[in-house]
Scaffold this motif. Structure first.
Motif, mmCIF file in Angstrom:
data_model
loop_
_atom_site.group_PDB
_atom_site.id
_atom_site.type_symbol
_atom_site.label_atom_id
_atom_site.label_comp_id
_atom_site.label_asym_id
_atom_site.label_seq_id
_atom_site.Cartn_x
_atom_site.Cartn_y
_atom_site.Cartn_z
ATOM 1 N N TRP A 188 7.952 24.579 48.510
ATOM 2 C CA TRP A 188 8.708 24.423 47.271
ATOM 3 C C TRP A 188 9.128 25.785 46.733
ATOM 4 C CZ3 TRP A 188 10.031 19.959 48.109
ATOM 5 C CH2 TRP A 188 9.149 18.912 48.428
ATOM 6 N N GLN A 189 8.294 26.812 46.988
ATOM 7 C CA GLN A 189 8.727 28.159 46.615
ATOM 8 C C GLN A 189 9.946 28.566 47.433
ATOM 9 O OE1 GLN A 189 5.701 31.226 46.316
ATOM 10 N NE2 GLN A 189 4.092 29.698 46.007
ATOM 11 N N GLY A 190 9.890 28.246 48.700
ATOM 12 C CA GLY A 190 11.024 28.580 49.573
ATOM 13 C C GLY A 190 12.278 27.816 49.192
ATOM 14 N N LEU A 191 12.116 26.554 48.794
ATOM 15 C CA LEU A 191 13.272 25.743 48.403
ATOM 16 C C LEU A 191 14.013 26.379 47.239
ATOM 17 C CD1 LEU A 191 14.717 22.941 48.815
ATOM 18 C CD2 LEU A 191 13.305 22.130 46.928
ATOM 19 N N TRP A 192 13.273 26.917 46.288
ATOM 20 C CA TRP A 192 13.908 27.501 45.089
ATOM 21 C C TRP A 192 14.298 28.968 45.294
ATOM 22 C CZ3 TRP A 192 16.516 26.524 40.937
ATOM 23 C CH2 TRP A 192 16.641 27.501 39.932
ATOM 24 N N LEU A 193 13.415 29.738 45.941
ATOM 25 C CA LEU A 193 13.601 31.195 45.975
ATOM 26 C C LEU A 193 14.416 31.666 47.171
ATOM 27 C CD1 LEU A 193 9.981 32.248 44.935
ATOM 28 C CD2 LEU A 193 12.030 32.265 43.501
ATOM 29 N N ASP A 194 14.333 30.953 48.318
ATOM 30 C CA ASP A 194 15.037 31.413 49.512
ATOM 31 C C ASP A 194 16.496 30.972 49.490
ATOM 32 O OD1 ASP A 194 12.629 32.419 50.247
ATOM 33 O OD2 ASP A 194 12.180 30.863 51.733
ATOM 34 N N GLU A 195 17.318 31.697 50.195
ATOM 35 C CA GLU A 195 18.748 31.378 50.254
ATOM 36 C C GLU A 195 18.988 30.307 51.320
ATOM 37 O OE1 GLU A 195 21.139 32.414 48.281
ATOM 38 O OE2 GLU A 195 19.728 33.583 47.094
ATOM 39 N N LEU A 196 18.511 29.092 51.054
ATOM 40 C CA LEU A 196 18.710 27.996 52.004
ATOM 41 C C LEU A 196 20.104 27.409 51.835
ATOM 42 C CD1 LEU A 196 15.308 26.070 51.683
ATOM 43 C CD2 LEU A 196 15.911 27.884 53.290
ATOM 44 N N SER A 197 20.637 26.874 52.918
ATOM 45 C CA SER A 197 21.906 26.155 52.834
ATOM 46 C C SER A 197 21.650 24.794 52.194
ATOM 47 C CB SER A 197 22.501 25.972 54.217
ATOM 48 O OG SER A 197 21.685 25.091 54.983
ATOM 49 N N LEU A 198 22.744 24.122 51.789
ATOM 50 C CA LEU A 198 22.608 22.800 51.181
ATOM 51 C C LEU A 198 21.932 21.833 52.154
ATOM 52 C CD1 LEU A 198 23.244 20.873 48.820
ATOM 53 C CD2 LEU A 198 25.439 20.397 49.934
ATOM 54 N N GLU A 199 22.328 21.901 53.438
ATOM 55 C CA GLU A 199 21.748 20.990 54.433
ATOM 56 C C GLU A 199 20.249 21.242 54.596
ATOM 57 O OE1 GLU A 199 24.418 22.852 54.845
ATOM 58 O OE2 GLU A 199 25.983 21.293 54.770
ATOM 59 N N GLU A 200 19.859 22.518 54.586
ATOM 60 C CA GLU A 200 18.437 22.847 54.720
ATOM 61 C C GLU A 200 17.649 22.357 53.511
ATOM 62 O OE1 GLU A 200 18.562 26.974 57.357
ATOM 63 O OE2 GLU A 200 19.071 27.047 55.229
ATOM 64 N N MET A 201 18.226 22.494 52.315
ATOM 65 C CA MET A 201 17.554 22.014 51.099
ATOM 66 C C MET A 201 17.377 20.498 51.140
ATOM 67 S SD MET A 201 19.399 24.373 48.180
ATOM 68 C CE MET A 201 18.426 23.717 46.831
ATOM 69 N N VAL A 202 18.419 19.805 51.602
ATOM 70 C CA VAL A 202 18.332 18.338 51.689
ATOM 71 C C VAL A 202 17.212 17.933 52.636
ATOM 72 C CG1 VAL A 202 19.531 16.259 52.494
ATOM 73 C CG2 VAL A 202 20.747 17.941 51.089
ATOM 74 N N LEU A 203 17.096 18.611 53.734
ATOM 75 C CA LEU A 203 16.055 18.274 54.710
ATOM 76 C C LEU A 203 14.665 18.467 54.113
ATOM 77 C CD1 LEU A 203 15.353 17.449 57.591
ATOM 78 C CD2 LEU A 203 15.438 19.874 58.246
ATOM 79 N N VAL A 204 14.442 19.588 53.426
ATOM 80 C CA VAL A 204 13.136 19.838 52.803
ATOM 81 C C VAL A 204 12.816 18.764 51.767
ATOM 82 C CG1 VAL A 204 11.806 21.445 51.371
ATOM 83 C CG2 VAL A 204 13.247 22.319 53.206
ATOM 84 N N LEU A 205 13.808 18.390 50.965
ATOM 85 C CA LEU A 205 13.589 17.382 49.925
ATOM 86 C C LEU A 205 13.298 16.013 50.534
ATOM 87 C CD1 LEU A 205 16.375 18.497 47.425
ATOM 88 C CD2 LEU A 205 13.916 18.517 46.979
ATOM 89 N N GLU A 206 14.010 15.658 51.570
ATOM 90 C CA GLU A 206 13.767 14.371 52.235
ATOM 91 C C GLU A 206 12.353 14.322 52.796
ATOM 92 O OE1 GLU A 206 18.236 13.006 53.688
ATOM 93 O OE2 GLU A 206 16.951 14.152 55.055
ATOM 94 N N GLN A 207 11.928 15.418 53.385
ATOM 95 C CA GLN A 207 10.564 15.472 53.918
ATOM 96 C C GLN A 207 9.531 15.347 52.792
ATOM 97 O OE1 GLN A 207 10.636 19.219 55.987
ATOM 98 N NE2 GLN A 207 11.484 18.341 57.894
ATOM 99 N N GLY A 208 9.907 15.773 51.585
ATOM 100 C CA GLY A 208 9.002 15.682 50.437
ATOM 101 C C GLY A 208 9.077 14.356 49.704
ATOM 102 N N GLY A 209 9.863 13.397 50.235
ATOM 103 C CA GLY A 209 9.884 12.057 49.651
ATOM 104 C C GLY A 209 10.964 11.813 48.621
ATOM 105 N N HIS A 210 11.942 12.690 48.515
ATOM 106 C CA HIS A 210 13.008 12.514 47.520
ATOM 107 C C HIS A 210 13.977 11.419 47.970
ATOM 108 C CE1 HIS A 210 12.647 15.712 44.398
ATOM 109 N NE2 HIS A 210 11.750 16.157 45.279
ATOM 110 N N GLU A 211 14.265 10.489 47.054
ATOM 111 C CA GLU A 211 15.133 9.351 47.371
ATOM 112 C C GLU A 211 16.610 9.682 47.180
ATOM 113 O OE1 GLU A 211 14.726 9.081 42.947
ATOM 114 O OE2 GLU A 211 13.552 9.822 44.655
ATOM 115 N N GLN A 212 16.930 10.752 46.439
ATOM 116 C CA GLN A 212 18.320 11.196 46.261
ATOM 117 C C GLN A 212 18.379 12.680 46.637
ATOM 118 O OE1 GLN A 212 20.191 9.958 42.457
ATOM 119 N NE2 GLN A 212 18.315 8.771 42.103
ATOM 120 N N ALA A 213 18.065 12.987 47.871
ATOM 121 C CA ALA A 213 17.885 14.374 48.288
ATOM 122 C C ALA A 213 19.171 15.181 48.144
ATOM 123 C CB ALA A 213 17.385 14.427 49.736
ATOM 124 N N THR A 214 20.303 14.606 48.505
ATOM 125 C CA THR A 214 21.569 15.354 48.443
ATOM 126 C C THR A 214 21.936 15.686 46.999
ATOM 127 O OG1 THR A 214 22.365 14.282 50.467
ATOM 128 C CG2 THR A 214 24.013 15.326 49.044
#
Length: 979
Positions: A473-499
């Motif tokens: 979650w630190q990486g999700l906020w602090l790292d320069e992830l692409s939108l696709e990478e952020m969506v993948l992390v959120l989906e893995q964390g159980g988010h139902e509206q990841a995009t």
């Protein structure tokens, strides 16, 4: 540490102010100019005058307004004189010699006060008197004014009504009013612009003797108390003597102005609160017979000081500490040397915690003076000598600072100045070369107080260590992830509206708001966001929860102290997530008013549902130190009070900890307690300007004014966001005048009272409006008078009112104001509801009104024609309130029954809420038990749905099939009743 002696050279800004004042004196007081020039030859006097006029605009103005008094004070060397015991009272007696009327008394009191305040400030600012002498002088001034004004008015009333007495062994024994001085007055610690907190009481019941117009003692002393307050508090061209605050009396503003000893003892024994114990520590009889004063204090002592070592008192003080800290955050009072961190109040709490805990066993702690108690704590080794020395030095420093703030313009404030002249005045008079040096010393004192306060009154251990989120979650906020990478992390964390969640996170991270943040604020946000993203994974719909919390985060980006609070308090963050996940209404409230975050800090308090008395007590504590004439402060405090408690009830409701009926009770009690206080503030505000309404010349009226609640308020059925349907009624002689300096007719006073109440309720402030007030149910609606007499109200209802207005009366009850007038209103309501009516005509009127409402208020998509058949009830959308078989149908049936049958069955007109009226209909055999059970269940289900839908910010509509059985029961009874 004592305050340093002021340096001889006046700073430039003060020298300029002094020279302007000197020029004004010479221009406005030419007869005294040569005299003053002669006095300035004395270098000591010149230095004192420069200090006094340069550092106090108030002192300079008083010398200009009353040069003859100034000259007298100088020539008699009164400015250099330390008063011995009794001197203040003797000087006032000489001033009042020959006073023969109330007007003369009030003028003399104010002139005496102004003269003595000039002397006191002169001595204080020039360090001719220490802090203890200054506070004692002001307290003795208050004592003298209270006692001698009381004596004057007592004799005036005796000539009208006779001497108040009680019977002892069949013989009349004279009675006198006793005045209890609370707070700083009681401890001889008044500051330069203190209110005086008073409580009025008398020994025993009885009545007056010696005149034909005998009245009971309570009435006599109530009128005496009113006159005393007027003489001390009412502003005139000479100002006021002291602002009087009566809110510490039993029951506060809603209680009687005076009480007998027996009533006082009963109240504190049965209902006394922890904060009232705290207040009673400093209580002292400041006026009245000595023997009866000792008797009174003996009665009150067991309430204040328990015989055992009372460690439970520490919890009450912690609670009060939390309340003050929340108030600081709400009102941004960091510069407040009384309430701010490390301020005067914290020193008082330290000392008084020991008094409350041990004072019952150790009599030397039953002392009013804070400095003497500190000495006792050191001598008995409750506190180390170094701690006491630091607290004593800080207290003296802070109190001297407080005097300089207030003496500058004779204004009631504890806020450090921001302008150059008062800053220079404060630094100079405190003995510092610059404001920076003064601030440095002030902060050292405050740091000492904060440290000792934390040690003595610290909360129970709460594991408030700063936490770190999981690395992903630190990486999700602090790292320069692409939108696709952020969506993948959120989906893995159980988010139902990841995009959608990833897009919103990226939008926030790249926003201009973040780009403009200071480095420290950005660090706080970077620590908080991963914790928040992690916390939402614990709820059922993490994306929905996070998206609802985003507006709150955006709202506090400039006030990142809130983020620190959530980072350090895991419980508060969990509550934030849980409540926002459960209700968009709650998340909207927190985004609009982030200050409500305070309420999440204590889960036990958040989910505690207070009764009405606790609510009244809570509000009284919050407004206790606010001057009644500070309308803006009261409006903000009332709004926070309502928002905070509305949040609590919503939290209880979404967590299913509170049934529907209790939700409505709670929301209704909140409104009632607020209306009580709004009435008290509005009344005080008008009375300060125009005086009190009079029954006849020289006889003040009781506060015979009531607020009648109609609709949901009257029916104890308020929901979230409900308006208040109000009617204002009075019972005072309309043509009589008020007794103030600017008298107006009583009727005008009452109209302005209603207008002021509506202003307080509906004005938009930073925290929004209190309530929307709907006054259309008053006689003649919008074209009628805003306030009406009870006689006119009764006449209107009996002769001119429509049937629908009688229907509305079914749900009308008094929610604030005079208890006596409330009983009179209840009789009028009973009489009107029990009028003989033609049932056929009544039935036609009720049905026609119901159809008219349906046509005007139903949405276009809802049914508006004839009642649906049973089969039709299982399809389509049902409007819960206005639809066929809905809430309003039940209400109309109940109202019809009351109007049709109350003449024969008076019990039907007893209650104003639908549930209890339905129970009364069953008890009288008018509705069957199955009918009442079905209607009651339907009503509860419908109202519960409206509450839930409003908390979800959805339309008050449901699928018809889900409530078909309840609609059918309602329509069946409707058709039977109105066929």
């Amino acid at each position: 540490m004592n305050s340093p002696t002021p340096s001889q050279k006046l700073p430039n800004v003060l020298q300029t102010a002094f020279e302007k004042s000197l020029q004004h004196f010479n221009e406005r007081c030419p007869d005294y100019s040569p005299w003053l020039q002669k006095q300035l030859a004395d270098k000591a006097f010149e230095q004192q005058l420069k200090t006094a006029w340069g550092c106090s605009a108030y002192v300079a103005e008083q010398c200009l307004r009353k040069p003859e008094e100034f000259k007298q004070l100088v020539e008699q060397q009164t400015l250099l004189t330390r008063y011995n015991s009794g001197v203040m009272a003797q000087r006032l007696r000489e001033k009042l010699a020959g006073v023969a009327s109330k007007e003369q008394l009030d003028t003399a009191l104010r002139q005496f006060r102004n003269s003595e305040m000039l002397r006191i400030i002169w001595r204080d600012f020039n360090r001719l008197a220490d802090m203890v002498e200054t506070t004692a002088d002001i307290s003795h001034l208050a004592d003298a004014c209270i006692q001698q004004a009381l004596d004057f008015h007592h004799q005036e009333l005796v000539t009208i009504y006779g001497q108040p007495c009680c019977l002892v062994k069949g013989q009349p024994v004279p009675q006198q009013l006793l005045v209890l001085g609370m707070g700083k007055l009681g401890a001889y610690e008044l500051n330069l612009s203190s209110d005086i907190d008073l409580i009025f009481c008398f020994p025993r019941s009885g009545e007056t003797v010696g005149e034909k117009r005998a009245i009971d003692n309570h009435t006599f002393f109530s009128r005496l108390g009113q006159r005393l307050i007027q003489s001390l508090d009412a502003p005139t061209e000479d100002g006021f003597v002291f602002r009087v605050d009566m809110r510490l009396r039993p029951y506060g503003d809603s209680g009687p102005l005076v009480q007998s000893f027996a009533a006082m003892e009963q109240y504190y024994q049965d209902q006394g609160r922890d904060w009232e114990r705290y207040a009673m520590i400093k209580a002292r009889v400041v006026a009245g017979p000595t023997a009866q004063g000792e008797e009174l204090m003996a009665l009150l002592r067991p309430f204040t000081y328990r015989r055992y070592i009372d460690f439970t008192a520490i919890d009450a003080l912690r609670s009060m500490k939390r309340m003050i800290q929340q108030e600081l955050l709400r009102r941004q009072l960091a510069g407040d040397i009384k309430l701010g961190a490390g301020g005067i109040r914290e020193i008082e709490f330290i000392v008084q915690s020991f008094q409350l805990i041990r004072g019952g066993r150790e009599l030397e702690l039953q002392e009013r003076s804070l400095l003497r108690v500190l000495q006792c704590l050191m001598e008995n080794e409750y506190l180390p000598a170094l701690v006491v020395q630091e607290l004593r030095a800080a207290y003296v420093f802070l109190r001297n600072t407080e005097h300089l703030i207030q003496g500058y313009q004779d204004k009631q404030s504890q806020q450090l100045p921001t302008d150059a002249r008062p800053q220079a005045a404060m630094a100079y008079s405190m003995g510092f070369a610059s404001w920076v040096d003064f601030e440095k010393s002030l902060q050292q004192h405050r740091d000492h107080v904060m440290h000792h306060f934390s040690a003595v009154i610290s909360d129970a251990p709460e594991h408030l260590e700063q936490r770190s989120a999981d690395l992903r979650w630190q990486g999700l906020w602090l790292d320069e992830l692409s939108l696709e990478e952020m969506v993948l992390v959120l989906e893995q964390g159980g988010h139902e509206q990841a995009t959608a969640t990833a897009e919103r996170l990226m939008r926030l991270r790249n926003s201009q708001q973040l780009a403009r943040m200071q480095a420290s604020g950005r660090e706080r946000l970077d620590q908080f966001m991963p914790l928040l993203i992690q916390a939402v994974t614990e709820v059922e719909s993490p994306s929905q929860a996070l998206l609802r919390i985003f507006p709150f985060v955006e709202a506090v980006l400039r006030r990142t102290a809130y983020l620190v609070l959530l980072v350090e308090n895991q419980g508060a963050l969990k509550e934030l997530v849980r409540l926002c996940a459960a209700s968009p209404w709650i998340s909207t409230q927190l985004a609009r008013h982030p200050v409500l975050l305070d309420e999440l800090l204590n889960a036990s308090s958040l989910y505690h549902v207070p009764d009405k008395e606790e609510l009244r007590d809570d509000l009284q504590q919050q407004v206790l130190r606010l001057p009644l004439n500070d309308l803006e402060a009261h409006m903000e405090t009332l709004r926070y009070f309502r928002l905070a408690h509305a949040l609590k009830v919503a939290a209880c409701e979404v967590s299913e900890r509170l049934p529907l009926m209790k939700v409505s009770d709670y929301l209704t009690w909140i409104a009632e307690v607020i209306l009580e206080h709004v009435l008290a503030v509005a009344w005080h505000n008008l009375e300060e300007r125009h005086g009190c309404p009079q029954q006849s010349e020289g006889v003040p009226c009781e506060r015979r004014f009531i607020v009648v609640g109609y609709g949901k308020l009257g029916g104890i059925e308020l929901g979230h966001g409900s308006d208040l349907d109000l009617v204002f009624i009075h019972d005072v002689p309309s043509q009589q005048l008020t007794n103030g300096e600017r008298p107006i007719e009583n009727s005008v006073f009452m109209t302005r009272l209603g207008q002021r109440m509506i202003h307080i309720l509906t004005t938009q402030t930073q925290l929004g409006a209190l309530y929307e007030a709907d006054m259309r149910l008053r006689p003649s609606g919008d074209s009628g008078l805003l306030t009406t007499s009870l006689t006119a109200y009764k006449h209107y209802l009996q002769t001119d009112a429509w049937v629908w207005e009688h229907q509305a009366l079914v749900r009308a009850r008094v929610v604030a104001g005079s208890g006596e007038l409330a009983r009179d209103f209840a009789q009028v309501r009973q009489q009107v509801l029990a009028q003989a009516r033609d049932e056929a005509v009544l039935k036609a009127e009720v049905v026609a009104m119901r159809q008219k409402m349906r046509e005007h208020l139903l949405a276009k998509s809802a049914e508006k024609g004839d009642a649906p058949s049973v089969s039709d009830m299982t399809s389509g959308i049902f409007a819960i309130k206005q639809g066929w078989g809905g809430i309003v149908d039940i209400e109309f049936m109940v109202q019809y029954a009351v109007l049709a049958w109350s003449q024969q069955y008076p019990a039907l007109a007893t209650y104003t809420d639908n549930i209890r009226i339905l129970e009364s209909l069953q008890q009288e055999g008018l509705f069957s038990e199955p009918e009442v059970a079905a209607l009651t269940e339907a009503y509860k289900v419908f109202r519960s749905l409206t509450h839930k839908l409003s908390l979800q910010e959805q339309k008050v509509e449901v699928d018809s099939a889900t409530v078909a059985e309840h609609r059918q029961a309602v329509l069946q009874k409707w058709q039977q009743l109105f066929a």
